[in-house]
Design a protein around this motif. Sequence first.
Motif, PDB file in Angstrom:
ATOM      1  N   GLY A  12      58.687  39.153  44.355  1.00  0.00           N
ATOM      2  CA  GLY A  12      57.591  38.601  45.142  1.00  0.00           C
ATOM      3  C   GLY A  12      57.980  37.359  45.914  1.00  0.00           C
ATOM      4  O   GLY A  12      59.146  36.980  45.980  1.00  0.00           O
ATOM      5  N   PRO A  13      57.000  36.691  46.509  1.00  0.00           N
ATOM      6  CA  PRO A  13      57.255  35.523  47.354  1.00  0.00           C
ATOM      7  C   PRO A  13      57.864  34.334  46.616  1.00  0.00           C
ATOM      8  O   PRO A  13      58.494  33.484  47.226  1.00  0.00           O
ATOM      9  CB  PRO A  13      55.870  35.150  47.897  1.00  0.00           C
ATOM     10  N   LEU A  14      57.669  34.246  45.314  1.00  0.00           N
ATOM     11  CA  LEU A  14      58.173  33.097  44.556  1.00  0.00           C
ATOM     12  C   LEU A  14      59.411  33.446  43.725  1.00  0.00           C
ATOM     13  O   LEU A  14      59.737  32.762  42.758  1.00  0.00           O
ATOM     14  CB  LEU A  14      57.069  32.546  43.646  1.00  0.00           C
ATOM     15  N   GLU A  38      48.906  30.846  49.880  1.00  0.00           N
ATOM     16  CA  GLU A  38      48.322  30.895  51.225  1.00  0.00           C
ATOM     17  C   GLU A  38      46.817  31.147  51.152  1.00  0.00           C
ATOM     18  O   GLU A  38      46.089  30.322  50.656  1.00  0.00           O
ATOM     19  CB  GLU A  38      49.069  31.907  52.085  1.00  0.00           C
ATOM     20  N   GLN A  39      46.349  32.300  51.591  1.00  0.00           N
ATOM     21  CA  GLN A  39      44.914  32.595  51.596  1.00  0.00           C
ATOM     22  C   GLN A  39      44.462  33.411  50.386  1.00  0.00           C
ATOM     23  O   GLN A  39      43.341  33.893  50.348  1.00  0.00           O
ATOM     24  CB  GLN A  39      44.541  33.361  52.871  1.00  0.00           C
ATOM     25  N   TYR A  64      58.621  36.232  34.091  1.00  0.00           N
ATOM     26  CA  TYR A  64      57.419  36.868  34.652  1.00  0.00           C
ATOM     27  C   TYR A  64      57.817  37.639  35.900  1.00  0.00           C
ATOM     28  O   TYR A  64      58.514  37.116  36.759  1.00  0.00           O
ATOM     29  CB  TYR A  64      56.366  35.818  35.036  1.00  0.00           C
ATOM     30  N   ARG A  65      57.375  38.889  36.012  1.00  0.00           N
ATOM     31  CA  ARG A  65      57.699  39.739  37.159  1.00  0.00           C
ATOM     32  C   ARG A  65      56.479  39.858  38.079  1.00  0.00           C
ATOM     33  O   ARG A  65      55.353  40.030  37.612  1.00  0.00           O
ATOM     34  CB  ARG A  65      58.136  41.122  36.682  1.00  0.00           C
ATOM     35  N   PHE A  66      56.732  39.791  39.383  1.00  0.00           N
ATOM     36  CA  PHE A  66      55.673  39.909  40.396  1.00  0.00           C
ATOM     37  C   PHE A  66      54.949  41.247  40.237  1.00  0.00           C
ATOM     38  O   PHE A  66      55.571  42.293  40.073  1.00  0.00           O
ATOM     39  CB  PHE A  66      56.281  39.808  41.797  1.00  0.00           C
ATOM     40  N   ASP A  67      53.615  41.206  40.316  1.00  0.00           N
ATOM     41  CA  ASP A  67      52.813  42.420  40.180  1.00  0.00           C
ATOM     42  C   ASP A  67      51.981  42.689  41.437  1.00  0.00           C
ATOM     43  O   ASP A  67      51.938  43.811  41.917  1.00  0.00           O
ATOM     44  CB  ASP A  67      51.898  42.314  38.961  1.00  0.00           C
ATOM     45  N   ALA A  68      51.304  41.669  41.972  1.00  0.00           N
ATOM     46  CA  ALA A  68      50.400  41.931  43.095  1.00  0.00           C
ATOM     47  C   ALA A  68      50.078  40.644  43.851  1.00  0.00           C
ATOM     48  O   ALA A  68      50.243  39.549  43.344  1.00  0.00           O
ATOM     49  CB  ALA A  68      49.098  42.549  42.593  1.00  0.00           C
ATOM     50  N   GLU A  69      49.621  40.826  45.074  1.00  0.00           N
ATOM     51  CA  GLU A  69      49.099  39.736  45.895  1.00  0.00           C
ATOM     52  C   GLU A  69      47.664  40.081  46.236  1.00  0.00           C
ATOM     53  O   GLU A  69      47.371  41.164  46.725  1.00  0.00           O
ATOM     54  CB  GLU A  69      49.926  39.576  47.160  1.00  0.00           C
ATOM     55  N   LEU A  70      46.750  39.155  45.948  1.00  0.00           N
ATOM     56  CA  LEU A  70      45.315  39.401  46.208  1.00  0.00           C
ATOM     57  C   LEU A  70      44.842  38.532  47.348  1.00  0.00           C
ATOM     58  O   LEU A  70      45.257  37.434  47.528  1.00  0.00           O
ATOM     59  CB  LEU A  70      44.483  39.098  44.966  1.00  0.00           C
TER      60      LEU A  70
END
Length: 70
Positions: A12-14, A38-39, A64-70
């Motif tokens: 993910g982004p991080l 962001e938003q 921790y593994r990226f799962d989703a962006e809301l």
Amino acid sequence: MSDTILGRLIGGPLDTQIIPLDAATLDAIDDELVLPWEQGQLIYRRAGDAENTGEHDGPTTVPYRFDAEL
């Protein structure tokens, strides 16, 4: 175990970021992190066992593994 418990973010982004977790013990660690972005928000889910849990091997780190962006 060191006093500091850190979250290591994967994907993910991080990706590759290390963040302090608001927990004093491993039992208090959440399985999910919801982080502002962001938003919206990013969801990271616990992805394994804690590392560096000994007395003298540095801060304890939880993946921790990226799962989703809301």
